[in-house]
Design a protein around this motif. Structure first.
Motif, PDB file in Angstrom:
ATOM      1  N   THR A  18      44.315  71.259 -60.516  1.00 56.37           N
ATOM      2  CA  THR A  18      44.431  70.339 -59.386  1.00 56.37           C
ATOM      3  C   THR A  18      45.820  69.739 -59.379  1.00 56.37           C
ATOM      4  O   THR A  18      46.326  69.322 -60.427  1.00 56.37           O
ATOM      5  CB  THR A  18      43.400  69.203 -59.495  1.00 56.37           C
TER       6      THR A  18
ATOM      7  N   ALA B 106      47.492  72.400 -60.630  1.00 56.98           N
ATOM      8  CA  ALA B 106      47.475  73.594 -59.794  1.00 56.98           C
ATOM      9  C   ALA B 106      48.808  74.335 -59.885  1.00 56.98           C
ATOM     10  O   ALA B 106      48.844  75.565 -59.962  1.00 56.98           O
ATOM     11  CB  ALA B 106      47.184  73.223 -58.347  1.00 56.98           C
TER      12      ALA B 106
ATOM     13  N   SER C 184      41.503  71.296 -53.593  1.00 57.13           N
ATOM     14  CA  SER C 184      42.183  70.529 -52.560  1.00 57.13           C
ATOM     15  C   SER C 184      41.102  69.823 -51.732  1.00 57.13           C
ATOM     16  O   SER C 184      39.916  69.905 -52.041  1.00 57.13           O
ATOM     17  CB  SER C 184      43.037  71.451 -51.679  1.00 57.13           C
TER      18      SER C 184
ATOM     19  N   SER D  70      47.356  71.477 -52.738  1.00 55.78           N
ATOM     20  CA  SER D  70      46.652  70.794 -53.820  1.00 55.78           C
ATOM     21  C   SER D  70      47.447  69.598 -54.334  1.00 55.78           C
ATOM     22  O   SER D  70      46.875  68.685 -54.930  1.00 55.78           O
ATOM     23  CB  SER D  70      46.386  71.773 -54.968  1.00 55.78           C
TER      24      SER D  70
ATOM     25  N   ASP E 276      45.674  66.299 -51.647  1.00 54.28           N
ATOM     26  CA  ASP E 276      45.470  66.473 -53.088  1.00 54.28           C
ATOM     27  C   ASP E 276      43.988  66.571 -53.457  1.00 54.28           C
ATOM     28  O   ASP E 276      43.184  65.704 -53.104  1.00 54.28           O
ATOM     29  CB  ASP E 276      46.101  65.267 -53.793  1.00 54.28           C
ATOM     30  N   GLY E 277      43.642  67.610 -54.204  1.00 50.32           N
ATOM     31  CA  GLY E 277      42.276  67.754 -54.678  1.00 50.32           C
ATOM     32  C   GLY E 277      41.863  66.705 -55.683  1.00 50.32           C
ATOM     33  O   GLY E 277      40.680  66.601 -56.032  1.00 50.32           O
TER      34      GLY E 277
END
Length: 303
Positions: free
Chosen positions: A46, A50, A120, A154, A174-175
């Protein structure tokens, strides 16, 4: 189904604090002579995790990933907008996008050497999204997406960067707002799409440095909108709460010999966007590598 354990590498979000994760991985690779990408069946990440996950899966060594952070980190988080960030994200994402395009080029997720699952959040539909290569017959959409776009999507942390359009009329942030620690994303993927039982999974989860978000009763009751926005308190609270929840869930699901969590306990908070303040995390990551090297090599890098 193979008798070999299913090896899962999970990489937390945390902005420039990804220096810790990259340094840890670099130390292990350098002193074992083995690359993580050659020994894991799935890498999930993430935000900054990521970027690292996609870098490793694309064939970069962890040392090259660390060098990417050292060469681009300060520029990505420079030229904040000052007072105007009350109305727009603190930074534009042009430098981030240029750096990602430079390192990943035209690669798509299906070009990667290791399957990935990248967290995401898509705003138009209002749903969590996990970007994946086409590593299962039922997966047919994400594999053709450019790696740099997935990394940017992400990493689009609210308040810091604007959302990212990946395809069509979507809009991603953003995840970390739902999977800052993506270990549960990886476990779900292993069970659902790789047809593995939980007791088949061997998981390595790497954080970016943690200082638990705490407030006394007086402080908590006294915050209004500005109080929660100050020092990005609301972002820190959401990311920290999710990371801890995912960690404890994984501990409950996996036996101690099947789950390793590596993180740094921070004595003071390091902002997600302060490159200079985060530089000591390189040594913290290297030190963690020295402490965990033998265990990581024995458990994860001998298959």
């Amino acid at each position: 189904m193979s008798d070999e354990p299913f090896r899962l590498l999970s990489l937390d979000g945390g902005g420039i604090r990804g220096l810790f994760s990259a340094a840890f991985l670099a130390h292990i690779e350098e002193h074992t002579g083995k690359r993580f990408a050659d020994h894991f069946h799935l890498i999930t990440g993430t935000s900054t995790g990521a970027v690292i996950a996609l870098g490793l899966a694309s064939g970069m060594s962890a040392t090259e990933v660390l060098r990417f952070y050292q060469e681009h980190g300060e520029a990505i988080f420079s030229r904040g907008r000052g007072v105007s960030q009350l109305f727009r994200p603190k930074y534009d994402n042009q430098r981030l996008i240029e750096a990602l395009q430079d390192v990943f080029g035209e690669q798509t997720l299906n070009d990667l050497k290791v399957p990935v699952a990248i967290a995401s959040y898509e705003l138009v539909q209002g749903i969590p999204r996990v970007f994946k290569d086409d590593h299962h017959a039922n997966l047919h959409w994400g594999g053709g997406l450019p790696v740099w776009k997935v990394a940017a999507a992400s990493s689009a942390a609210p308040l810091f960067f604007p959302p990212v359009q990946v395809q069509g009329h979507d809009n991603h942030i953003d995840g970390g707002i739902w999977a800052n620690n993506p270990i549960m994303v990886g476990l779900t993927e292993a069970v659902r799409y790789f047809d593995r039982r939980l007791d088949d999974v061997l998981a390595l989860s790497i954080g970016t440095g943690t200082q638990a978000f705490r407030l006394d009763r007086q402080g908590a009751t006294g915050f209004g909108l500005l109080g929660w926005l100050q020092d990005k308190r609301i972002v820190n609270a959401v990311f920290d709460a999710q990371s801890q929840s995912a960690h404890y869930s994984a501990k409950l699901l996996l036996s101690p010999d099947r789950y390793v969590r590596v993180d740094a306990d921070l004595s003071s908070s390091i902002p997600l966007d302060n490159y200079r303040a985060a530089l000591p995390l390189i040594e913290r990551g290297m030190h963690a590598g020295r402490m965990h090297k033998n265990d990581i090599e024995q458990r994860f890098l001998n298959g």
